[in-house]
Design an enzyme around this catalytic site. Sequence first.
Site, PDB file in Angstrom:
ATOM      1  N   GLU A  16       0.957  -1.254  -0.056  1.00  0.00           N
ATOM      2  CA  GLU A  16       0.204   0.024  -0.009  1.00  0.00           C
ATOM      3  C   GLU A  16       0.955   1.299   0.124  1.00  0.00           C
ATOM      4  OE1 GLU A  16      -3.606   0.513   2.657  1.00  0.00           O
ATOM      5  OE2 GLU A  16      -2.066   2.217   3.307  1.00  0.00           O
ATOM      6  N   GLY A 107     -14.403   4.813   5.262  1.00  0.00           N
ATOM      7  CA  GLY A 107     -13.885   6.388   5.534  1.00  0.00           C
ATOM      8  C   GLY A 107     -13.973   6.670   6.903  1.00  0.00           C
ATOM      9  N   ASP A 108     -13.053   7.503   7.603  1.00  0.00           N
ATOM     10  CA  ASP A 108     -13.471   8.212   8.950  1.00  0.00           C
ATOM     11  C   ASP A 108     -13.751   9.402   8.695  1.00  0.00           C
ATOM     12  OD1 ASP A 108     -13.147   5.729  10.478  1.00  0.00           O
ATOM     13  OD2 ASP A 108     -11.155   5.985   9.999  1.00  0.00           O
ATOM     14  N   ALA A 126     -19.702   0.951   3.553  1.00  0.00           N
ATOM     15  CA  ALA A 126     -18.956   0.692   2.474  1.00  0.00           C
ATOM     16  C   ALA A 126     -19.681  -0.280   1.408  1.00  0.00           C
ATOM     17  CB  ALA A 126     -17.660  -0.129   2.868  1.00  0.00           C
ATOM     18  N   HIS A 150     -13.779  -4.075  14.019  1.00  0.00           N
ATOM     19  CA  HIS A 150     -13.812  -2.468  13.703  1.00  0.00           C
ATOM     20  C   HIS A 150     -14.147  -1.682  15.173  1.00  0.00           C
ATOM     21  CE1 HIS A 150     -15.474   1.389  12.165  1.00  0.00           C
ATOM     22  NE2 HIS A 150     -14.348   1.302  11.294  1.00  0.00           N
TER      23      HIS A 150
HETATM   24  P1  FAD Z   1     -17.766  -0.362   6.651  1.00  0.00           P
HETATM   25  O1  FAD Z   1     -17.445  -1.679   6.162  1.00  0.00           O
HETATM   26  O2  FAD Z   1     -18.771   0.391   6.306  1.00  0.00           O
HETATM   27  O3  FAD Z   1     -17.960  -0.723   8.414  1.00  0.00           O
HETATM   28  C1  FAD Z   1     -17.836   0.397   9.248  1.00  0.00           C
HETATM   29  C2  FAD Z   1     -18.485  -0.088  10.644  1.00  0.00           C
HETATM   30  O4  FAD Z   1     -19.856  -0.100  10.518  1.00  0.00           O
HETATM   31  C3  FAD Z   1     -18.259  -1.226  11.054  1.00  0.00           C
HETATM   32  O5  FAD Z   1     -18.184  -1.163  12.499  1.00  0.00           O
HETATM   33  C4  FAD Z   1     -19.203  -2.092  10.790  1.00  0.00           C
HETATM   34  O6  FAD Z   1     -19.476  -3.317  11.595  1.00  0.00           O
HETATM   35  C5  FAD Z   1     -20.587  -1.298  10.674  1.00  0.00           C
HETATM   36  N1  FAD Z   1     -21.545  -1.624   9.554  1.00  0.00           N
HETATM   37  C6  FAD Z   1     -21.178  -1.830   8.343  1.00  0.00           C
HETATM   38  N2  FAD Z   1     -22.521  -2.141   7.825  1.00  0.00           N
HETATM   39  C7  FAD Z   1     -23.478  -1.987   8.733  1.00  0.00           C
HETATM   40  C8  FAD Z   1     -25.113  -1.710   8.618  1.00  0.00           C
HETATM   41  N3  FAD Z   1     -25.586  -1.931   7.632  1.00  0.00           N
HETATM   42  N4  FAD Z   1     -25.580  -1.434   9.871  1.00  0.00           N
HETATM   43  C9  FAD Z   1     -24.874  -0.916  11.007  1.00  0.00           C
HETATM   44  N5  FAD Z   1     -23.624  -1.083  10.927  1.00  0.00           N
HETATM   45  C10 FAD Z   1     -23.048  -1.415  10.036  1.00  0.00           C
HETATM   46  N6  FAD Z   1      -9.436   5.362   5.099  1.00  0.00           N
HETATM   47  C11 FAD Z   1      -9.412   6.331   4.448  1.00  0.00           C
HETATM   48  O7  FAD Z   1      -9.991   7.437   4.567  1.00  0.00           O
HETATM   49  N7  FAD Z   1      -8.786   6.391   3.125  1.00  0.00           N
HETATM   50  C12 FAD Z   1      -8.113   4.970   2.841  1.00  0.00           C
HETATM   51  O8  FAD Z   1      -7.325   5.112   1.757  1.00  0.00           O
HETATM   52  C13 FAD Z   1      -8.285   3.924   3.704  1.00  0.00           C
HETATM   53  N8  FAD Z   1      -7.676   2.629   3.313  1.00  0.00           N
HETATM   54  C14 FAD Z   1      -7.821   1.543   4.193  1.00  0.00           C
HETATM   55  C15 FAD Z   1      -7.352   0.372   3.945  1.00  0.00           C
HETATM   56  C16 FAD Z   1      -7.577  -0.835   4.391  1.00  0.00           C
HETATM   57  C17 FAD Z   1      -7.107  -2.083   4.027  1.00  0.00           C
HETATM   58  C18 FAD Z   1      -8.348  -0.705   5.928  1.00  0.00           C
HETATM   59  C19 FAD Z   1      -8.424  -1.946   6.808  1.00  0.00           C
HETATM   60  C20 FAD Z   1      -8.650   0.586   6.343  1.00  0.00           C
HETATM   61  C21 FAD Z   1      -8.613   1.514   5.362  1.00  0.00           C
HETATM   62  N9  FAD Z   1      -9.022   2.792   5.786  1.00  0.00           N
HETATM   63  C22 FAD Z   1      -8.959   4.133   4.894  1.00  0.00           C
HETATM   64  C23 FAD Z   1      -9.687   3.036   7.038  1.00  0.00           C
HETATM   65  C24 FAD Z   1     -11.266   2.949   6.808  1.00  0.00           C
HETATM   66  O9  FAD Z   1     -11.990   3.859   5.955  1.00  0.00           O
HETATM   67  C25 FAD Z   1     -11.942   2.914   8.333  1.00  0.00           C
HETATM   68  O10 FAD Z   1     -11.456   1.879   9.059  1.00  0.00           O
HETATM   69  C26 FAD Z   1     -13.448   3.063   8.324  1.00  0.00           C
HETATM   70  O11 FAD Z   1     -13.781   3.533   9.881  1.00  0.00           O
HETATM   71  C27 FAD Z   1     -14.098   1.769   8.237  1.00  0.00           C
HETATM   72  O12 FAD Z   1     -14.240   1.589   6.637  1.00  0.00           O
HETATM   73  P2  FAD Z   1     -14.896   0.430   6.107  1.00  0.00           P
HETATM   74  O13 FAD Z   1     -14.999   0.220   4.804  1.00  0.00           O
HETATM   75  O14 FAD Z   1     -14.236  -0.922   6.791  1.00  0.00           O
HETATM   76  O15 FAD Z   1     -16.427   0.284   6.683  1.00  0.00           O
END
Ligand code: FAD
Length: 284
Positions: A16, A107-108, A126, A150
């Site tokens: 990455e 994203g955060d 996501a 998470h």
């Molecule tokens: P999601 O899959 O949407 O999950 C987020 C939270 O919501 C989890 O607790 C999940 O259990 C919960 N959830 C999901 N769906 C539901 C639903 N339907 N109802 C209720 N709760 C739900 N961040 C950046 O800004 N830029 C980057 O380039 C970046 N790259 C990353 C690369 C990797 C490999 C990883 C592991 C993380 C990266 N991050 C990045 C950080 C990431 O954006 C954060 O960790 C963010 O908080 C969660 O993203 P996610 O896509 O996993 O979220």
Amino acid sequence: MLNDLIKKTKTTLSFEVFPPKKDDEFQAVFSTLDALANLNPDFISCTYGAGGSKSKKTVEIASYIQNELKIDAIAHMTCVGFKQDDLQENCEALKNNGVNYVLALRGDRPQTMTDEQFNSREFFYASDMVHYLKKNTSLQIAGACYPEKHYEAASMESDLIHLKEKVDAGVSFLISQLFFDNDMFYRFKEQTDKAGIMVPICAGIMPVTTAKQLGTTVSLSGSSVPKELADIIANYGDNADDMRKAGIDYAIRQIRDLKENGVDGIHIYSMNKPKTTAEIVANI
Ligand code: FAD
């Protein structure tokens, strides 16, 4: 090739990188990528920093990886900072540049964003972005996963339920959050298998080369620190050279163990440091 990961024909190696902060820093990132390319990775992913204009930098870096280096590129995209129109525009730019893979992320919330802005994003999770991409583009989609849960999830069980929904929406493979304790990853693999999540999972590894880096990394990722790594910091934290060597050695041992245990892929968070990455790759 990323297809080797999807078809599980070998343990893949990937890196990455992050895009430059300023427009005049592209050359430095290209040089980093040139050095990483010499290590023959199966793919390289490029992060996206939430906040609009940066997406173009991710596209530009991904395009360099794909077209100049001829290595499969993955562009990260986040729900935070992307409205539907931006997403569509970005996907078209990726396709026009021959980039076929995206990592769809929630994203955060950036510090500059209010709760109201954060909570009014068009794609909430996501998985919402995955649904959209699957319906409206021909891109292959990856997702993120968390061996130690998470940070917002109430329990591992609920996190796994939502991970399964995300995968079922159209994710071809997962890349894990970094972790330092392989047992956490093996336990997670058992849990995902049990939950019926059958796509390949790349194990995220970040070499820790300074004591300060460990503090920042742990507070951002929430990853637990095994005693062995804590001891390294205690013993070598004050000596830059020794700390670097011990941190690299820790990552090497972690990766060797993961490979012996048949992990699908190793994804190194390179932190744009090709020398450190090269030292690791030479020893695995
Ligand atoms: P999601 O899959 O949407 O999950 C987020 C939270 O919501 C989890 O607790 C999940 O259990 C919960 N959830 C999901 N769906 C539901 C639903 N339907 N109802 C209720 N709760 C739900 N961040 C950046 O800004 N830029 C980057 O380039 C970046 N790259 C990353 C690369 C990797 C490999 C990883 C592991 C993380 C990266 N991050 C990045 C950080 C990431 O954006 C954060 O960790 C963010 O908080 C969660 O993203 P996610 O896509 O996993 O979220």
